[in-house]
Design a protein around this motif. Structure first.
Motif, mmCIF file in Angstrom:
data_model
loop_
_atom_site.group_PDB
_atom_site.id
_atom_site.type_symbol
_atom_site.label_atom_id
_atom_site.label_comp_id
_atom_site.label_asym_id
_atom_site.label_seq_id
_atom_site.Cartn_x
_atom_site.Cartn_y
_atom_site.Cartn_z
ATOM 1 N N ARG A 182 0.928 -1.251 -0.115
ATOM 2 C CA ARG A 182 -0.014 -0.026 -0.013
ATOM 3 C C ARG A 182 0.964 1.173 -0.056
ATOM 4 N NH1 ARG A 182 -1.932 3.481 3.726
ATOM 5 N NH2 ARG A 182 -4.025 4.510 3.376
ATOM 6 N N PRO A 183 0.475 2.012 -1.008
ATOM 7 C CA PRO A 183 1.325 3.569 -1.051
ATOM 8 C C PRO A 183 1.123 4.230 0.310
ATOM 9 C CG PRO A 183 -0.534 3.711 -2.463
ATOM 10 C CD PRO A 183 -0.530 2.151 -1.957
ATOM 11 N N THR A 184 2.216 4.762 0.739
ATOM 12 C CA THR A 184 1.962 5.681 2.257
ATOM 13 C C THR A 184 2.657 6.984 2.064
ATOM 14 O OG1 THR A 184 4.123 4.754 2.922
ATOM 15 C CG2 THR A 184 2.136 3.424 3.602
ATOM 16 N N LYS A 185 3.351 7.324 1.014
ATOM 17 C CA LYS A 185 3.984 8.687 0.899
ATOM 18 C C LYS A 185 4.299 8.875 -0.375
ATOM 19 C CE LYS A 185 6.636 9.672 4.261
ATOM 20 N NZ LYS A 185 7.990 9.841 5.033
ATOM 21 N N VAL A 186 4.108 10.091 -0.826
ATOM 22 C CA VAL A 186 4.358 10.849 -2.203
ATOM 23 C C VAL A 186 5.506 11.883 -2.012
ATOM 24 C CG1 VAL A 186 3.547 12.024 -4.028
ATOM 25 C CG2 VAL A 186 2.173 10.144 -3.012
ATOM 26 N N ILE A 187 6.524 11.305 -2.715
ATOM 27 C CA ILE A 187 7.755 12.242 -2.620
ATOM 28 C C ILE A 187 7.806 13.107 -4.025
ATOM 29 C CG2 ILE A 187 10.322 12.526 -2.648
ATOM 30 C CD1 ILE A 187 10.308 10.173 -0.791
ATOM 31 N N VAL A 188 7.815 14.240 -4.092
ATOM 32 C CA VAL A 188 7.841 15.143 -5.180
ATOM 33 C C VAL A 188 9.271 15.463 -5.600
ATOM 34 C CG1 VAL A 188 7.036 17.394 -6.243
ATOM 35 C CG2 VAL A 188 5.549 16.272 -4.822
ATOM 36 N N ASP A 189 9.518 15.017 -6.712
ATOM 37 C CA ASP A 189 11.007 15.250 -7.371
ATOM 38 C C ASP A 189 11.010 16.378 -8.375
ATOM 39 O OD1 ASP A 189 13.657 15.421 -8.321
ATOM 40 O OD2 ASP A 189 13.702 13.122 -8.173
ATOM 41 N N GLY A 190 11.485 17.559 -8.280
ATOM 42 C CA GLY A 190 11.587 18.541 -9.186
ATOM 43 C C GLY A 190 12.673 19.067 -9.667
ATOM 44 N N SER A 191 13.862 18.221 -9.391
ATOM 45 C CA SER A 191 15.064 18.622 -9.250
ATOM 46 C C SER A 191 15.433 18.915 -10.826
ATOM 47 C CB SER A 191 16.126 17.722 -8.735
ATOM 48 O OG SER A 191 15.937 16.303 -9.239
ATOM 49 N N LEU A 192 14.715 18.396 -11.675
ATOM 50 C CA LEU A 192 15.195 18.546 -13.218
ATOM 51 C C LEU A 192 15.356 19.931 -13.555
ATOM 52 C CD1 LEU A 192 15.754 17.216 -15.745
ATOM 53 C CD2 LEU A 192 13.441 17.439 -16.446
ATOM 54 N N PHE A 193 14.540 20.964 -12.706
ATOM 55 C CA PHE A 193 14.492 22.522 -12.988
ATOM 56 C C PHE A 193 15.257 23.036 -11.801
ATOM 57 C CE2 PHE A 193 10.599 22.912 -15.837
ATOM 58 C CZ PHE A 193 11.023 22.065 -16.766
ATOM 59 N N PRO A 194 16.456 23.490 -11.642
ATOM 60 C CA PRO A 194 17.108 23.756 -10.977
ATOM 61 C C PRO A 194 16.888 25.265 -10.296
ATOM 62 C CG PRO A 194 18.566 24.170 -12.785
ATOM 63 C CD PRO A 194 17.334 23.406 -13.164
ATOM 64 N N GLY A 195 16.065 25.920 -11.137
ATOM 65 C CA GLY A 195 15.672 27.361 -10.485
ATOM 66 C C GLY A 195 16.766 28.429 -11.086
ATOM 67 N N PRO A 196 16.176 29.644 -11.040
ATOM 68 C CA PRO A 196 15.057 30.190 -10.340
ATOM 69 C C PRO A 196 13.939 30.050 -11.177
ATOM 70 C CG PRO A 196 16.237 31.957 -11.521
ATOM 71 C CD PRO A 196 17.236 30.716 -11.798
ATOM 72 N N GLU A 197 12.873 30.110 -10.197
ATOM 73 C CA GLU A 197 11.657 29.742 -10.642
ATOM 74 C C GLU A 197 10.834 30.911 -11.456
ATOM 75 O OE1 GLU A 197 9.528 28.344 -7.311
ATOM 76 O OE2 GLU A 197 9.847 26.737 -7.493
ATOM 77 N N LEU A 198 11.303 32.233 -11.144
ATOM 78 C CA LEU A 198 10.905 33.556 -12.171
ATOM 79 C C LEU A 198 12.055 34.041 -12.559
ATOM 80 C CD1 LEU A 198 8.734 35.072 -9.161
ATOM 81 C CD2 LEU A 198 7.857 33.483 -11.258
ATOM 82 N N GLU A 199 11.981 34.721 -13.931
ATOM 83 C CA GLU A 199 12.795 35.236 -14.455
ATOM 84 C C GLU A 199 13.120 36.728 -13.890
ATOM 85 O OE1 GLU A 199 15.787 36.826 -17.072
ATOM 86 O OE2 GLU A 199 13.851 37.623 -16.997
ATOM 87 N N PRO A 200 14.378 37.110 -13.679
ATOM 88 C CA PRO A 200 14.650 38.329 -13.020
ATOM 89 C C PRO A 200 14.037 39.655 -13.850
ATOM 90 C CG PRO A 200 16.467 37.000 -13.065
ATOM 91 C CD PRO A 200 15.650 36.637 -13.963
ATOM 92 N N ALA A 201 13.915 39.398 -15.201
ATOM 93 C CA ALA A 201 13.302 40.584 -15.717
ATOM 94 C C ALA A 201 11.943 40.523 -16.120
ATOM 95 C CB ALA A 201 14.145 40.872 -17.406
ATOM 96 N N TRP A 202 11.301 39.710 -15.391
ATOM 97 C CA TRP A 202 9.705 39.716 -15.704
ATOM 98 C C TRP A 202 9.169 40.661 -14.689
ATOM 99 C CZ3 TRP A 202 7.824 33.738 -14.959
ATOM 100 C CH2 TRP A 202 8.085 33.081 -15.869
ATOM 101 N N ASP A 203 7.887 41.139 -15.225
ATOM 102 C CA ASP A 203 7.129 42.168 -14.369
ATOM 103 C C ASP A 203 6.655 41.432 -12.986
ATOM 104 O OD1 ASP A 203 7.543 44.064 -16.226
ATOM 105 O OD2 ASP A 203 5.602 44.065 -17.212
ATOM 106 N N ALA A 217 9.336 21.734 -12.474
ATOM 107 C CA ALA A 217 9.288 20.656 -13.321
ATOM 108 C C ALA A 217 8.011 19.588 -13.287
ATOM 109 C CB ALA A 217 10.587 19.763 -13.129
ATOM 110 N N LEU A 218 7.361 19.936 -12.242
ATOM 111 C CA LEU A 218 6.140 19.161 -12.125
ATOM 112 C C LEU A 218 4.942 20.098 -11.813
ATOM 113 C CD1 LEU A 218 4.680 16.527 -11.814
ATOM 114 C CD2 LEU A 218 4.966 16.736 -9.108
ATOM 115 N N MET A 219 3.669 20.069 -12.601
ATOM 116 C CA MET A 219 2.779 21.003 -12.435
ATOM 117 C C MET A 219 1.607 20.293 -13.217
ATOM 118 S SD MET A 219 3.220 23.992 -15.025
ATOM 119 C CE MET A 219 4.413 24.860 -13.819
#
Length: 483
Positions: A182-203, A217-219
């Motif tokens: 039986r599954p008991t825990k979900v681990i989210v591995d988003g390490s493929l995208f190292p960041g940053p999550e926002l581009e510095p020149a975005w409004d 990396a996961l959404m």
């Protein structure tokens, strides 16, 4: 209706011996097969009219003088300000028909997505699919969902993107693969995208304004909280990866508290067979063994999603696929470097295309109008056939995507209705920045590439008014033989 649309000639370059005949946007095209309607079509029903003007096989070419006569009255004293840079090219012969600041580096806004489309089609190929996997964790009952950068991943059959991979199906595979464990825990591995999550020149309002999101990396559903909302600007999750992990946990029958961030065991493989399941008495799968996977629609469909409605999140995801294909970090910086690399490989003017993101939200991006017309001309000529796959997603005047409500009006000045069905283009908008770039078929049936980038539109000019000015320029090209 879909069959009729499939017969429409979208764009052609008869003089170059090339025709791009794919229709778009058609939700079932190369995605999930469209449902077969009950009953035969009524033979008395007239065939639908073509939604795009076809390019003639021997259409006369405009002249530079003719184009200048058509555009000069619209550009002189334009409300778009004093920095309106334009390039118009006849791609069949490669002749430049109109130039005004054509080599001036300009903020391109969402016309950047043309570069994203071309580079991901070249780097990944139209058929590539992004796989979201689940592997066994280090401890019995732990499952790790590994984000691979698929922004279209859906929870179930009511997702935002047609033909998307689904968490409910992924959960079913995992349950089968685990057998009696039986599954008991979900681990989210988003390490493929190292960041940053926002581009510095975005409004600053990008992550909260409904047209963008933090990039993980996961959404699910492009980070939309409610994928059933039909509007263009939807609320997005502040932590898309954790939100996706919780939605996956729900499919496994686990509470939100069972979700945490982490990484897959070292050396995680795809050797397990989720369809077979664990045999009785065999014990839990080995750490890192694959328990299930689902895949995105092919890149050609992802490009269509991005271009049709200017999907910024999909744009960023595709830019990272270029980075991964070139063995670079899947970050803003890595994606930009990879895109620059592919641009050069395509023989495009690398010094005229300088990007910092894949969506065009960054105000650091600089592209010249001639850089865009060079790209469009290359895609149309057919020497790189995969690039032609960007055309199906381009919005069509007065018919689809971001142009569905444009090119259908006249307010007593220069009308825009000539562009209906004759203009297929990508638009771009930031505060003070308005752009349009694509293809237009003249009244004589000649196909032209064009780009209009306005960087200093006065604050007093409304978005609607600025777009109308751009539409008049494209419509003028459609309306005249310009000889």
């Amino acid at each position: 209706m879909l069959a009729a649309l499939a017969a429409v000639l979208v764009v052609g370059l008869a003089a170059a011996g090339v025709a791009v005949v794919q229709p778009g946007p058609v939700a079932g095209w190369l995605g999930e097969a469209p449902a077969t309607p009950d009953g035969a079509a009524d033979p008395s029903e007239p065939p639908p009219p073509p939604v795009l003007t076809a390019a003639g096989t021997a259409a006369p070419a405009p002249t530079p003088d003719g184009i200048r006569a058509a555009l000069t009255p619209l550009i002189n004293g334009s409300i778009l300000g004093n920095e309106v840079n334009i390039s118009v090219v006849d791609p069949a012969g490669g002749e430049v028909l109109y130039e005004a600041g054509q080599e001036t580096p300009t903020v391109p806004a969402s016309t950047t997505k043309l570069v994203t489309a071309a580079t991901v089609l070249a780097a990944r190929g139209p058929a590539y699919r992004i796989a979201t996997r689940v592997v066994a964790g280090a401890n019995p009952g732990e499952v790790v969902i590994v984000g691979a950068g698929d922004p279209t991943l859906a929870v179930n059959g009511t997702g935002w993107y047609p033909g998307a991979g689904r968490l409910d199906r992924l959960a079913g595979q995992v349950k089968t693969a685990l057998g009696g464990t039986r599954p008991t825990k979900v681990i989210v591995d988003g390490s493929l995208f190292p960041g940053p999550e926002l581009e510095p020149a975005w409004d600053s309002d990008i992550p909260t304004g409904g047209f963008g999101a933090v990039i993980t990396a996961l959404m699910t559903d492009g980070a939309r909280i409610n994928p059933k909302d039909p509007g263009r600007a939807q609320a997005r999750y502040a932590d898309p990866d954790i939100a996706a992990g919780r939605l996956f946990a729900e499919q496994l029958g686990l509470p939100a508290s069972a979700v945490r961030k982490g990484q897959a065991p070292a050396g995680a493989t795809g050797t397990a067979s989720p369809a077979a399941g664990a045999s009785p008495g065999a014990g839990p799968p080995a750490a890192g063994a694959e328990l299930g996977r689902v895949e995105s629609p092919p890149v050609i469909r992802l490009v269509e999603f991005m271009l049709e409605n200017s999907d910024n999140v999909v744009g960023e995801a595709l830019a990272r696929q270029v980075a991964l294909a070139r063995n670079k970090p899947a970050s803003f910086e890595g994606a930009a470097a990879a895109m620059d690399e592919v641009v050069a490989e395509l023989g495009l003017p690398a010094n005229e295309i300088d990007v910092f993101d894949g969506s065009g939200l960054s105000r650091s991006n600089r592209i010249t109008p001639s850089g865009l017309t060079d790209l469009l001309t290359l895609a149309a000529k057919g020497s790189r056939p995969e690039l032609g796959d960007l055309f199906p997603g381009l919005p069509v005047g007065a018919w689809s995507g971001s142009l569905s409500e444009r090119f259908d009006r006249s307010d007593g000045a220069e009308p825009t209705t000539a562009g209906a069905g004759a203009v297929r283009a990508k638009t771009g908008t930031l505060s003070g920045v308005h752009a349009i770039a694509g293809m237009v078929t003249t009244v004589d049936g000649r196909l032209l590439t064009f780009a209009v980038l306005a960087n200093k539109v006065p604050d007093s000019v409304s978005i609607d008014r600025a777009r109308l000015e751009l539409d008049r320029i494209a419509a003028a090209l459609a309306a005249c033989g310009c000889r």
